[in-house]
Design a protein around this motif. Structure first.
Motif, PDB file in Angstrom:
ATOM      1  N   LEU A  25      38.554  27.778  31.863  1.00  0.00           N
ATOM      2  CA  LEU A  25      38.209  28.660  32.670  1.00  0.00           C
ATOM      3  C   LEU A  25      37.690  30.211  32.350  1.00  0.00           C
ATOM      4  O   LEU A  25      37.306  31.191  33.133  1.00  0.00           O
ATOM      5  N   ASN A  28      40.112  35.543  30.065  1.00  0.00           N
ATOM      6  CA  ASN A  28      40.813  36.546  29.462  1.00  0.00           C
ATOM      7  C   ASN A  28      40.672  37.835  30.253  1.00  0.00           C
ATOM      8  O   ASN A  28      39.943  38.340  30.612  1.00  0.00           O
ATOM      9  N   GLU A  53      32.439  40.207  43.225  1.00  0.00           N
ATOM     10  CA  GLU A  53      33.369  40.210  41.989  1.00  0.00           C
ATOM     11  C   GLU A  53      33.537  38.659  41.839  1.00  0.00           C
ATOM     12  O   GLU A  53      34.164  37.752  42.502  1.00  0.00           O
ATOM     13  N   VAL A  54      33.019  37.834  40.661  1.00  0.00           N
ATOM     14  CA  VAL A  54      33.153  36.718  40.312  1.00  0.00           C
ATOM     15  C   VAL A  54      34.333  36.768  39.404  1.00  0.00           C
ATOM     16  O   VAL A  54      34.186  37.393  38.417  1.00  0.00           O
ATOM     17  N   GLY A  55      35.202  35.743  39.824  1.00  0.00           N
ATOM     18  CA  GLY A  55      36.293  35.638  38.703  1.00  0.00           C
ATOM     19  C   GLY A  55      37.418  36.809  38.777  1.00  0.00           C
ATOM     20  O   GLY A  55      37.581  37.440  37.755  1.00  0.00           O
ATOM     21  N   PRO A  56      37.931  37.217  40.004  1.00  0.00           N
ATOM     22  CA  PRO A  56      38.971  38.219  40.097  1.00  0.00           C
ATOM     23  C   PRO A  56      40.125  37.858  39.093  1.00  0.00           C
ATOM     24  O   PRO A  56      41.032  38.676  38.886  1.00  0.00           O
ATOM     25  N   GLY A  57      40.739  36.545  38.807  1.00  0.00           N
ATOM     26  CA  GLY A  57      41.664  36.318  38.322  1.00  0.00           C
ATOM     27  C   GLY A  57      43.018  36.918  38.885  1.00  0.00           C
ATOM     28  O   GLY A  57      42.925  36.906  40.076  1.00  0.00           O
ATOM     29  N   LEU A  61      40.585  44.033  37.867  1.00  0.00           N
ATOM     30  CA  LEU A  61      39.366  44.858  38.226  1.00  0.00           C
ATOM     31  C   LEU A  61      39.264  44.914  39.664  1.00  0.00           C
ATOM     32  O   LEU A  61      38.782  46.108  40.299  1.00  0.00           O
ATOM     33  N   VAL A  76      35.303  35.839  44.351  1.00  0.00           N
ATOM     34  CA  VAL A  76      35.307  34.455  44.365  1.00  0.00           C
ATOM     35  C   VAL A  76      36.149  33.904  43.083  1.00  0.00           C
ATOM     36  O   VAL A  76      35.731  34.231  42.133  1.00  0.00           O
ATOM     37  N   GLU A  77      37.127  33.085  43.377  1.00  0.00           N
ATOM     38  CA  GLU A  77      38.019  32.519  42.264  1.00  0.00           C
ATOM     39  C   GLU A  77      37.940  31.149  42.276  1.00  0.00           C
ATOM     40  O   GLU A  77      38.263  30.574  43.327  1.00  0.00           O
ATOM     41  N   ASP A  79      40.045  29.265  40.385  1.00  0.00           N
ATOM     42  CA  ASP A  79      41.539  29.049  39.953  1.00  0.00           C
ATOM     43  C   ASP A  79      42.372  29.193  40.941  1.00  0.00           C
ATOM     44  O   ASP A  79      42.898  30.455  41.534  1.00  0.00           O
ATOM     45  N   GLY A 102      36.752  29.071  45.112  1.00  0.00           N
ATOM     46  CA  GLY A 102      35.640  28.169  44.733  1.00  0.00           C
ATOM     47  C   GLY A 102      34.855  28.705  43.474  1.00  0.00           C
ATOM     48  O   GLY A 102      35.411  29.336  42.769  1.00  0.00           O
ATOM     49  N   ALA A 104      31.589  29.990  41.759  1.00  0.00           N
ATOM     50  CA  ALA A 104      30.808  30.761  42.211  1.00  0.00           C
ATOM     51  C   ALA A 104      29.368  30.042  41.966  1.00  0.00           C
ATOM     52  O   ALA A 104      28.400  30.701  42.484  1.00  0.00           O
ATOM     53  N   ASN A 122      34.276  40.806  35.427  1.00  0.00           N
ATOM     54  CA  ASN A 122      34.668  40.563  34.073  1.00  0.00           C
ATOM     55  C   ASN A 122      34.332  39.037  34.006  1.00  0.00           C
ATOM     56  O   ASN A 122      35.267  38.142  34.504  1.00  0.00           O
ATOM     57  N   PRO A 124      33.712  35.021  33.749  1.00  0.00           N
ATOM     58  CA  PRO A 124      33.870  34.185  32.674  1.00  0.00           C
ATOM     59  C   PRO A 124      32.869  34.053  31.725  1.00  0.00           C
ATOM     60  O   PRO A 124      31.628  33.463  32.060  1.00  0.00           O
ATOM     61  N   VAL A 127      30.123  30.827  32.203  1.00  0.00           N
ATOM     62  CA  VAL A 127      29.252  30.699  33.244  1.00  0.00           C
ATOM     63  C   VAL A 127      28.536  31.958  33.409  1.00  0.00           C
ATOM     64  O   VAL A 127      27.498  31.986  34.099  1.00  0.00           O
TER      65      VAL A 127
HETATM   66  N1  SAM Z   1      38.531  39.669  36.530  1.00  0.00           N
HETATM   67  C1  SAM Z   1      39.897  39.160  35.953  1.00  0.00           C
HETATM   68  C2  SAM Z   1      40.325  40.405  34.679  1.00  0.00           C
HETATM   69  O1  SAM Z   1      39.220  41.154  34.638  1.00  0.00           O
HETATM   70  O2  SAM Z   1      41.175  40.283  34.259  1.00  0.00           O
HETATM   71  C3  SAM Z   1      39.672  38.043  35.057  1.00  0.00           C
HETATM   72  C4  SAM Z   1      38.469  37.559  34.338  1.00  0.00           C
HETATM   73  S1  SAM Z   1      38.425  36.112  33.409  1.00  0.00           S
HETATM   74  C5  SAM Z   1      37.292  36.781  32.060  1.00  0.00           C
HETATM   75  C6  SAM Z   1      37.256  35.172  34.292  1.00  0.00           C
HETATM   76  C7  SAM Z   1      37.714  34.698  35.564  1.00  0.00           C
HETATM   77  O3  SAM Z   1      36.916  33.887  36.205  1.00  0.00           O
HETATM   78  C8  SAM Z   1      38.899  33.963  35.574  1.00  0.00           C
HETATM   79  O4  SAM Z   1      39.962  34.374  36.687  1.00  0.00           O
HETATM   80  C9  SAM Z   1      38.465  32.152  35.798  1.00  0.00           C
HETATM   81  O5  SAM Z   1      39.539  31.457  36.303  1.00  0.00           O
HETATM   82  C10 SAM Z   1      37.311  32.687  36.940  1.00  0.00           C
HETATM   83  N2  SAM Z   1      36.552  31.721  36.731  1.00  0.00           N
HETATM   84  C11 SAM Z   1      36.028  30.622  36.016  1.00  0.00           C
HETATM   85  N3  SAM Z   1      34.954  30.062  36.252  1.00  0.00           N
HETATM   86  C12 SAM Z   1      34.729  30.336  37.540  1.00  0.00           C
HETATM   87  C13 SAM Z   1      33.600  29.989  38.383  1.00  0.00           C
HETATM   88  N4  SAM Z   1      32.774  29.004  38.292  1.00  0.00           N
HETATM   89  N5  SAM Z   1      33.691  30.642  39.690  1.00  0.00           N
HETATM   90  C14 SAM Z   1      34.490  31.557  40.202  1.00  0.00           C
HETATM   91  N6  SAM Z   1      35.442  32.009  39.108  1.00  0.00           N
HETATM   92  C15 SAM Z   1      35.494  31.323  37.836  1.00  0.00           C
END
Ligand code: SAM
Length: 280
Positions: A25, A28, A53-57, A61, A76-77, A79, A102, A104, A122, A124, A127
């Protein structure tokens, strides 16, 4: 005390929700809240702005974006493990964080946002380029966003912001530079992330131009640029010969020498070439 002070440290959040990072995923995480606040600030004034924000983990951020005054953050996350951690942030910043679970790449995100919209993520790494390419190529210009502030591997950031003649100049630089002002605003070492990736990273800000820098049909421009850089070592008269039998004349009309290589041609001349190709 502000809402952000009430939240537990991110390391505790990660431990409590068992958010071991998953490579598949692109996970980082950024755990330094000073750094996430700095990234949020680098995007400009967030007040009266919706942020996507895509991928908030675990939400490092996300906290920065809310603390910097974003009117609303739509996060949008993919995981599912991260959702309970994000819900804690949502409670602390009542009504200002919408969480979507879901992919993104599959969701229509613009419908969840009210202009003006900034996209700050931040991303992934797996993608990131695909999302950027889509955001740069919407059905209509201007798009639903006014700026993109995105983390990439440094080399990808250089490919987005390069100028003609530079080592990293290519398709991404032409398409980004055609419709935005793109620049690297911050470089980060691997140790800024948990776990640390192998390479350096950089934050790129792309400010949307009201109109593309030079007129051109987007479809033709994309086709020309893709062909030109697919065979970047070849002279343009060879790499583009499949486009038209009279490609040499069209290149000359656009101010390009048929013996030039793609990496020396600036955006203005690529657009001029796209315009000459529009004519029958
Ligand atoms: N924003 C957080 C941070 O800065 O600590 C996490 C960043 S991490 C690089 C990327 C995040 O994107 C992860 O939480 C991952 O689960 C999520 N992710 C990966 N593929 C994704 C997708 N297709 N759609 C949405 N989220 C996704």
């Amino acid at each position: 005390m502000t809402a952000i002070d009430d939240l537990p440290p991110l390391r505790d959040v990660i431990a409590r929700h068992a958010l071991s990072a998953r490579k598949s995923l692109g996970q980082n995480f950024l755990l330094d809240l000073n750094l996430t606040a700095k990234i949020a600030r680098s995007a400009g004034d967030l007040r009266n702005t919706d942020v996507l924000e895509v991928g908030p983990g675990p939400g490092g951020l996300t906290r920065g974006l809310l603390a910097e005054g974003a009117r609303k953050v739509v996060a949008v996350e993919k995981d599912a493990r991260c959702i309970p951690a994000l819900e804690e942030i949502s409670l602390a910043f009542e009504g200002r964080l919408d969480i979507l679970e879901g992919d993104a790449l599959e969701l229509d995100l613009s419908k969840h946002l009210t202009p003006p919209v900034r996209i700050i993520s931040n991303l992934p790494y797996n993608v990131g380029t695909e999302l950027l390419t889509r955001w740069l190529d919407p059905p209509e210009w201007p798009p639903f966003w006014t700026s993109l502030t995105l983390m990439f591997q440094l080399e990808v950031a250089q490919r987005i912001t390069a100028q003609a003649g530079e080592k990293h100049y290519g398709r991404l630089a032409v398409l980004a530079g055609w419709r935005t002002d793109a620049r690297i605003v911050m470089e980060l070492p691997p140790e800024a992330f948990t776990p640390a990736p192998k390479v350096r990273s950089a934050v790129v800000t792309l400010n949307c131009l009201a109109k593309p820098r030079f007129p051109a049909d987007p479809k033709i421009l994309k086709d020309v640029v893709a062909r030109a850089f697919n065979q970047r070592r070849k002279m343009l008269r060879a790499s583009l010969k499949g486009l038209r039998p009279d490609i040499e004349d069209r290149l000359i009309a656009a101010g390009i020498k048929p013996t030039d290589r793609a990496e020396t041609v600036d955006i203005e001349r690529f657009c001029a070439l796209a315009r000459t190709l529009e004519q029958t």
